[in-house]
Write a protein that holds these residues in place. Structure first.
Motif, PDB file in Angstrom:
ATOM      1  N   LEU A  36       5.922 -24.439   5.885  1.00 31.67           N
ATOM      2  CA  LEU A  36       4.698 -24.340   5.429  1.00 31.67           C
ATOM      3  C   LEU A  36       4.459 -23.048   4.537  1.00 31.67           C
ATOM      4  O   LEU A  36       3.329 -23.164   4.137  1.00 31.67           O
ATOM      5  CB  LEU A  36       3.810 -24.258   6.593  1.00 31.67           C
ATOM      6  CG  LEU A  36       3.789 -25.574   7.884  1.00 31.67           C
ATOM      7  CD1 LEU A  36       2.763 -25.285   8.948  1.00 31.67           C
ATOM      8  CD2 LEU A  36       3.501 -26.671   7.093  1.00 31.67           C
TER       9      LEU A  36
ATOM     10  N   SER B 103       1.963 -31.204  14.085  1.00 28.12           N
ATOM     11  CA  SER B 103       1.045 -31.324  13.045  1.00 28.12           C
ATOM     12  C   SER B 103       1.870 -30.988  12.004  1.00 28.12           C
ATOM     13  O   SER B 103       1.266 -31.071  10.535  1.00 28.12           O
ATOM     14  CB  SER B 103      -0.257 -30.317  13.423  1.00 28.12           C
ATOM     15  OG  SER B 103       0.188 -29.213  13.707  1.00 28.12           O
ATOM     16  N   GLU B 104       2.689 -29.951  11.958  1.00 28.86           N
ATOM     17  CA  GLU B 104       3.316 -29.507  10.665  1.00 28.86           C
ATOM     18  C   GLU B 104       3.881 -30.200  10.079  1.00 28.86           C
ATOM     19  O   GLU B 104       4.462 -30.410   8.806  1.00 28.86           O
ATOM     20  CB  GLU B 104       4.162 -28.029  11.231  1.00 28.86           C
ATOM     21  CG  GLU B 104       5.595 -28.578  11.736  1.00 28.86           C
ATOM     22  CD  GLU B 104       6.332 -27.116  11.601  1.00 28.86           C
ATOM     23  OE1 GLU B 104       7.071 -26.864  10.806  1.00 28.86           O
ATOM     24  OE2 GLU B 104       6.368 -26.456  12.770  1.00 28.86           O
TER      25      GLU B 104
ATOM     26  N   ASP C 251       2.283 -31.944   7.465  1.00 29.17           N
ATOM     27  CA  ASP C 251       1.281 -30.985   6.928  1.00 29.17           C
ATOM     28  C   ASP C 251       1.658 -31.084   5.146  1.00 29.17           C
ATOM     29  O   ASP C 251       2.940 -30.668   4.773  1.00 29.17           O
ATOM     30  CB  ASP C 251       1.352 -29.630   7.266  1.00 29.17           C
ATOM     31  CG  ASP C 251       0.336 -28.549   6.906  1.00 29.17           C
ATOM     32  OD1 ASP C 251       0.301 -28.638   5.366  1.00 29.17           O
ATOM     33  OD2 ASP C 251      -0.287 -27.748   7.592  1.00 29.17           O
TER      34      ASP C 251
ATOM     35  N   ARG D  10       1.555 -28.842   2.736  1.00 32.15           N
ATOM     36  CA  ARG D  10       2.148 -27.628   2.454  1.00 32.15           C
ATOM     37  C   ARG D  10       3.637 -27.858   2.528  1.00 32.15           C
ATOM     38  O   ARG D  10       3.894 -26.919   1.887  1.00 32.15           O
ATOM     39  CB  ARG D  10       1.670 -26.446   3.366  1.00 32.15           C
ATOM     40  CG  ARG D  10       0.067 -26.017   3.059  1.00 32.15           C
ATOM     41  CD  ARG D  10      -0.286 -24.886   4.053  1.00 32.15           C
ATOM     42  NE  ARG D  10      -0.387 -25.542   5.429  1.00 32.15           N
ATOM     43  CZ  ARG D  10      -0.511 -24.604   6.653  1.00 32.15           C
ATOM     44  NH1 ARG D  10      -0.725 -23.360   6.346  1.00 32.15           N
ATOM     45  NH2 ARG D  10      -0.945 -25.141   7.713  1.00 32.15           N
ATOM     46  N   SER D  11       4.101 -28.661   3.216  1.00 33.75           N
ATOM     47  CA  SER D  11       5.579 -28.763   3.386  1.00 33.75           C
ATOM     48  C   SER D  11       6.273 -29.614   2.467  1.00 33.75           C
ATOM     49  O   SER D  11       7.427 -29.631   2.353  1.00 33.75           O
ATOM     50  CB  SER D  11       5.964 -29.269   5.055  1.00 33.75           C
ATOM     51  OG  SER D  11       5.569 -30.685   5.060  1.00 33.75           O
TER      52      SER D  11
ATOM     53  N   GLN E 199       4.138 -39.030  12.714  1.00 35.51           N
ATOM     54  CA  GLN E 199       4.375 -38.255  11.593  1.00 35.51           C
ATOM     55  C   GLN E 199       5.668 -38.385  11.014  1.00 35.51           C
ATOM     56  O   GLN E 199       5.919 -38.434   9.809  1.00 35.51           O
ATOM     57  CB  GLN E 199       4.168 -36.747  12.212  1.00 35.51           C
ATOM     58  CG  GLN E 199       2.820 -36.379  12.464  1.00 35.51           C
ATOM     59  CD  GLN E 199       2.314 -36.582  13.614  1.00 35.51           C
ATOM     60  OE1 GLN E 199       2.771 -37.346  14.427  1.00 35.51           O
ATOM     61  NE2 GLN E 199       1.197 -36.241  14.031  1.00 35.51           N
TER      62      GLN E 199
END
Length: 283
Positions: free
Chosen positions: A91, A124-125, A128, A130-131, A156
């Motif tokens: 992230l 959740s990451e 995301d 941002r990744s 996910q």
């Protein structure tokens, strides 16, 4: 089966805390890493004893956070036998740069740790935005991505497999399916649905070999069903040594016994060929 045995999920912990200071992810160190630490030398000795030829060694996030120094430097001592799989905070804006730096030092794969022995799962990451730059780089560098999550994270995982078809995703512990209900394994449906995505691979570890002996489950009804869905070329064995109790030889023996119901060809993929496909450094 004269095939080489390859393990894609052991861990190593240094006995030199000054050189490799613990700084666990989420601030809590795992109990196994304190009770059963295994240096790279101890791992090689255990592999020799068990007849394991090579291994993709997975960085311990619950010991070192995002500092991959020991797994990279340890594996570099045995380049003909070991490949390093590390963790990076995907992230962070500079994640691609950090991944490239570790890759230059020998990192052969990445792992996202969304929870486990020291923290509840938080998927959740995984998806995301941002990744995404980090995932793009994994596709470019041909770095497979291991994901540690439970069934809660499979939506996910599915989204990322579709978004990044060029990245091989390896699901640690098969994503921890519920199998005690037995055949036809309705409660593991979310795992079986992943079979439609060709870049998703499953890692068979002691957790599943224990779970298929509970309730109405059995190795003979579960593993052929998994092979039928995914193909053995998308399944690989990982010892989880020393996190899982027992010697590496004992852990391997349990896996071999549990998979005896499969054909010799299927077992060759699970214990060797899939690993070589995912981590060419082990070929």
């Amino acid at each position: 089966m004269n095939q080489q045995i390859i393990d894609i999920h052991p861990h190593i912990i240094s006995d030199d805390e000054r050189r490799y200071p613990p700084a666990p992810l989420f601030g809590k160190r795992s109990e196994w890493s304190q009770e059963r630490p295994t240096t790279v030398e101890t791992l090689i000795a255990a592999m020799n004893d068990a007849g394991v030829a090579k291994a993709a060694v997975v960085h311990s996030s619950t010991t070192y956070g995002f500092d991959n120094s020991y797994v990279v430097e340890g594996c570099a001592q045995y380049p003909d036998r070991l490949a390093a799989v590390g963790s990076v905070d995907v992230l962070q804006p500079n994640a691609p740069e950090i991944i490239r730096g570790w890759h230059d030092r020998g990192l052969a794969g990445l792992r996202l740790f969304t929870g486990g022995s020291t923290k509840e799962f938080d998927p959740s990451e995984l998806d995301d935005p941002r990744s995404f730059a980090a995932w793009d780089l994994c596709a470019e560098l041909k770095l497979p991505m291991c994901i540690q999550t439970g069934p809660i994270g499979l939506p996910q995982v599915t989204a990322m497999a579709k978004r990044f078809p060029g990245v091989d995703i390896i699901l640690d512990h098969l994503g921890r399916p519920e199998v005690a209900d037995g055949a036809p394994y309705a409660k593991a449906q979310s795992m079986f649905e992943l079979a439609a995505l060709p870049n998703i691979y499953l890692k068979l570890t002691p957790r599943i070999f224990g779970d298929v002996r509970k309730g109405s489950a059995s190795p003979e009804t579960f593993f052929p069903r998994v092979v039928e869905a995914f193909g053995a070329h998308r399944l690989a064995w990982g010892s989880n040594f020393p996190t899982s109790p027992g010697s590496l030889a004992e852990i391997l023996a349990t896996a071999q016994e549990s998979l005896a119901c499969l054909s010799e060809e299927d077992r060759a993929w699970i214990f060797s060929r899939t690993a070589q496909k995912l981590y060419p450094a082990l070929a």
